[in-house]
Design an enzyme around this catalytic site. Structure first.
Site, mmCIF file in Angstrom:
data_model
loop_
_atom_site.group_PDB
_atom_site.id
_atom_site.type_symbol
_atom_site.label_atom_id
_atom_site.label_comp_id
_atom_site.label_asym_id
_atom_site.label_seq_id
_atom_site.Cartn_x
_atom_site.Cartn_y
_atom_site.Cartn_z
ATOM 1 N N TYR A 183 0.834 -1.206 0.000
ATOM 2 C CA TYR A 183 0.000 0.000 0.000
ATOM 3 C C TYR A 183 0.874 1.263 0.000
ATOM 4 O O TYR A 183 2.098 1.185 -0.093
ATOM 5 C CB TYR A 183 -0.996 -0.051 1.170
ATOM 6 N N GLY A 193 -3.911 -14.815 12.424
ATOM 7 C CA GLY A 193 -4.925 -14.320 11.507
ATOM 8 C C GLY A 193 -5.954 -15.386 11.209
ATOM 9 O O GLY A 193 -6.917 -15.599 11.961
HETATM 10 C C1 LIG Z 1 -9.182 -12.148 5.008
HETATM 11 C C2 LIG Z 1 -7.874 -11.442 5.271
HETATM 12 C C3 LIG Z 1 -7.851 -10.063 5.331
HETATM 13 C C4 LIG Z 1 -6.648 -9.385 5.610
HETATM 14 N N1 LIG Z 1 -6.660 -8.024 5.762
HETATM 15 C C5 LIG Z 1 -5.543 -7.381 6.184
HETATM 16 C C6 LIG Z 1 -5.573 -6.009 6.534
HETATM 17 O O1 LIG Z 1 -6.621 -5.342 6.512
HETATM 18 N N2 LIG Z 1 -4.410 -5.429 6.931
HETATM 19 C C7 LIG Z 1 -3.245 -6.127 6.993
HETATM 20 O O2 LIG Z 1 -2.207 -5.558 7.355
HETATM 21 N N3 LIG Z 1 -3.186 -7.444 6.701
HETATM 22 C C8 LIG Z 1 -4.304 -8.091 6.317
HETATM 23 N N4 LIG Z 1 -4.263 -9.441 6.095
HETATM 24 C C9 LIG Z 1 -3.010 -10.199 6.373
HETATM 25 C C10 LIG Z 1 -3.043 -10.742 7.817
HETATM 26 O O3 LIG Z 1 -2.961 -9.691 8.767
HETATM 27 C C11 LIG Z 1 -1.888 -11.723 8.102
HETATM 28 O O4 LIG Z 1 -0.651 -11.051 7.964
HETATM 29 C C12 LIG Z 1 -1.897 -12.926 7.166
HETATM 30 O O5 LIG Z 1 -3.191 -13.476 7.045
HETATM 31 C C13 LIG Z 1 -0.921 -14.016 7.666
HETATM 32 O O6 LIG Z 1 -1.279 -14.457 8.945
HETATM 33 P P1 LIG Z 1 -2.088 -15.860 9.163
HETATM 34 O O7 LIG Z 1 -1.282 -16.911 8.461
HETATM 35 O O8 LIG Z 1 -2.113 -16.047 10.646
HETATM 36 O O9 LIG Z 1 -3.425 -15.697 8.555
HETATM 37 C C14 LIG Z 1 -5.442 -10.125 5.783
HETATM 38 C C15 LIG Z 1 -5.481 -11.516 5.681
HETATM 39 C C16 LIG Z 1 -6.677 -12.178 5.453
HETATM 40 C C17 LIG Z 1 -6.687 -13.683 5.405
#
Ligand SMILES: Cc1cc2nc3c(=O)[nH]c(=O)nc-3n(C[C@H](O)[C@H](O)[C@H](O)COP(=O)(O)O)c2cc1C
Length: 373
Positions: free
Chosen positions: A176, A320
C-alpha cells in the site's frame, strides 16, 4: 496448560504503557463488510466480539484515512468525524472483552481499484503500475497532496483516540501507499520524497511524526502507535532485507510501541536472496536486538508455532486465519484444551463463526487461503 505455553500468557507492557493481558494478538483482517459509505456494521461488531475474549489485543481491519485511499468494497473509513460513533462501537466491543483495541490505518495508493473511488485514477509516488493483472497506471501525487495525506493520518489518529481505541497501527505493508513510497519499484521520484533509500523514507516517517504528534496533542491516556511493514518485495527493483534493516533503524529512532512484520509464514527465508537460509524473522529480530517490540506473524496455527515465534526473541505473536476457524484459540490453549482446537473450517460454519458474508465470499475466492473441510 502445558508449561511450555506459559510464556504466551504473560502480560506485556508496551513502551507507551498500554498493557496487554497476554502475547496473542489478532492480525488485521479486512472484513469487506462495512456499509458502502465506510461505516461499521453490526455484522462486523459480531465478528469482533467473538474473537476478543481471550486475546491480548485486536488489530482491526484497515481503515482508509483519505477518500482516494479506499482500497476495497466494504472497507471501514476514518476520513471524517461522522465515523467516530461506529468506530467507538467497535472499540467498545473489543475492550469490553478485555482485549486492547488497535485500529489499523491506511491509504491504498496504486493498489486502489478505481471502481471503489468512483472511477477516479488511483494515486501513488510515481506513475508506475503494480505488477499484477489489470493494474492501472496511477497518477503521481503532488507535494500538496502528499502533505494532505500526511495530515489525514494525523486526523485519523485523533478520531481513533476520540473513538476510544488503545492505539493505531500505521499500515506500511502489503504494497500500500507507505510501502509504495519506500519501494524503488513504485517510487521513481527525484525530489524530497524519493531519489535515494533515505529519501524514500521521508513519506513513511512524516506519517509516523504526524501520528505521534496527534497522540501527544489528543491522548489523555497511554495510546500505542505501531507500524506494520513487509520486509521484502519481489519486484525488480524492489525492497530488500538490507533496505528494511535501514528502515527499521530509522523507525526505532521514534517512540513507537512496536513493529509488526507482515509475512505469510513465520519461518520463511528471503524471497529475493535464495542463498540466505536464515529465517527472515531471525534476521530482523537479531538486528532489532530488543530495541523495539516486534510482532511476528504468518501461518501460526498451533501453540507450538506461537512459542517458536517467541523463542526468536519476539514478544508478541499475531494470529490471523486460524482465528477465523477457531475464535476460542486462546482460551482453549490456556485451559489445556489444545486438542480441541479447530484447524479447519467448513463453508457451512461461516454464520456460526460470525464471519460476515462478504468476508466469507472473499476468503473462499482465494484458493488455499483457508483450510476448508
Ligand atoms: C481475510 C484477510 C484479510 C486481511 N486483511 C488485512 C488487513 O486489513 N491489513 C493487513 O495488514 N493485513 C491483512 N491481512 C493479512 C493478515 O494480517 C496476516 O498477515 C496474514 O493473514 C498471515 O497471517 P495468518 O497466516 O495467521 O493468517 C489479511 C489476511 C486475510 C486472510
Amino acid at each position: 496448560m502445558k508449561e511450555e505455553y506459559q510464556k504466551l500468557f504473560e502480560p506485556y507492557v508496551l513502551p507507551s504503557g498500554v498493557t496487554l493481558r497476554n502475547r496473542v494478538v489478532v492480525a488485521p483482517m479486512t472484513t469487506h463488510s462495512a456499509f458502502e459509505n465506510g461505516m461499521v456494521t453490526n455484522d462486523e461488531l459480531a465478528y469482533y466480539a467473538l474473537r476478543s475474549w481471550g486475546v491480548g489485543a485486536f488489530i482491526t481491519a484497515c481503515a482508509y484515512v483519505s477518500e482516494g485511499g479506499k482500497s476495497f468494497d466494504g472497507q471501514i473509513g476514518i476520513t471524517d468525524d461522522k465515523f467516530i460513533p461506529g468506530l467507538k462501537a467497535m472499540a467498545d466491543t473489543i475492550k469490553g472483552k478485555g482485549a486492547k483495541a488497535i485500529l489499523q490505518i491506511m491509504h491504498g495508493g496504486r493498489m486502489v481499484n478505481p471502481k471503489v473511488i468512483g472511477g477516479k485514477q488511483p494515486v501513488s509516488a510515481s506513475e508506475v503500475a503494480a505488477l499484477r493483472p489489470n493494474a492501472v497506471v496511477p497518477r503521481a501525487l503532488t507535494d500538496e497532496e502528499i502533505e494532505q495525506i500526511i495530515r489525514d493520518f494525523g486526523e485519523a489518529t485523533r478520531r481513533a483516540i476520540a473513538a476510544g481505541f488503545d492505539g493505531v497501527e500505521i499500515h506500511g505493508a502489503n504494497t500500500y501507499l507507505l510501502q509504495q513510497f519506500f519501494s524503488p519499484h513504485s517510487n521513481r521520484r527525484n525530489d524530497k520524497w524519493g531519489g535515494s533509500l533515505k529519501k524514500r523514507m521521508t513519506f513513511p516517517t512524516a506519517i509516523v511524526e504526524a501520528v505521534l504528534k496527534s497522540v501527544a496533542d489528543h491522548a489523555q491516556e497511554p495510546f500505542a502507535v505501531g507500524y506494520r511493514l513487509s520486509p521484502e518485495e519481489v519486484e525488480e527493483p524492489g525492497i530488500t532485507i538490507p533496505d528494511t534493516l535501514q528502515l527499521l533503524d530509522k523507525l526505532i529512532s521514534y517512540p513507537l510501541d512496536y513493529i509488526h512484520l507482515s509475512i505469510g509464514k513465520y519461518f520463511v527465508t528471503s524471497l529475493r536472496n535464495k542463498e540466505d537460509k536464515t529465517e527472515v524473522l531471525d534476521t530482523i529480530s537479531r538486528h532489532v536486538a530488543g530495541r523495539i517490540p516486534l510482532i511476528g506473524v504468518g501461518s501460526v496455527h498451533t501453540p507450538e508455532d506461537a512459542v517458536k515465534v517467541m523463542d526468536k526473541g519476539i514478544p508478541l505473536v499475531a494470529l490471523g486465519r486460524i482465528l477465523l476457524c477457531e475464535p476460542r484459540w486462546v482460551e482453549k490453549v490456556e485451559e489445556g484444551w489444545e486438542f480441541e482446537l479447530h484447524y479447519r473450517i467448513s463453508a457451512d460454519d461461516m454464520d456460526k463463526l460470525k464471519i460476515p458474508r462478504a468476508m466469507a465470499e472473499s476468503i473462499q475466492s482465494v484458493p488455499g487461503w483457508l483450510p476448508f473441510e
